[in-house]
Motif scaffolding. Structure first.
Motif: not given
Length: 162
Positions: A11-31
């Motif tokens: 619920k919500g968007n990537e930018v702006g007010t903090a969105a709601s999100h799933e409780a399981v995700g994954c780590l990412a690394r910038i390459v």
């Protein structure tokens, strides 16, 4: 070099007010990154270990910080014979990507290619197939890579891909 967490927004968007999100995700690394387009930062990332969020806090600037628990990596299990068509399919996809993009650093899929691994084959198919996001999330959460591959295989058969 520090990894960051990626979770599906519920619920919500990537930018702006903090969105709601799933409780399981994954780590990412910038390459890699580029700023070819004014005002836009394009990131190239590689996904890593899955995690479960125990608690989260939102900083004044909107950044979400979380206390998380790393989940065990998928066990190393070979692709069962009945799911060999899935391994053959992802091999064809990778071969096509290699043909289209000879520079390994620019490909949509990173080496090493592990066609014998049930986890690797299932995860790569989940990345490339047009699976609804909610279903993709549930597949990522599964602790058994053979069950994940079995579900993907069934989906491919239903879609008459295999």
């Amino acid at each position: 070099e520090a990894p960051f967490g990626v979770c599906m927004i519920t619920k919500g968007n990537e930018v702006g007010t903090a969105a709601s999100h799933e409780a399981v995700g994954c780590l990412a690394r910038i390459v890699d990154f580029d700023t070819e387009e004014a005002g836009l930062l394009h990131l190239r990332t590689i996904g890593g270990q899955r995690f479960h969020i125990r608690a989260r806090a939102i900083e004044k600037n909107g950044l979400v910080r979380a206390d998380l628990e790393l989940l065990d990596a998928d066990p190393e299990v070979e692709v069962p014979d009945e799911h060999a068509p899935c391994a053959a399919l992802i091999r064809r996809v990778v071969d096509d990507l290699v043909t289209r993009e000879p520079d390994a650093a620019q490909r949509m899929i990173a080496e090493p290619y592990q066609y014998e691994s049930a986890a690797w084959v299932g995860n790569r198919l989940c990345e490339f197939l047009p699976i609804p996001l909610k279903a993709r999330q549930k597949l990522m959460e599964l602790p058994d890579p053979v069950v994940r591959l079995q579900i993907v295989h069934r989906f491919l058969q239903q879609q008459q891909v295999l």
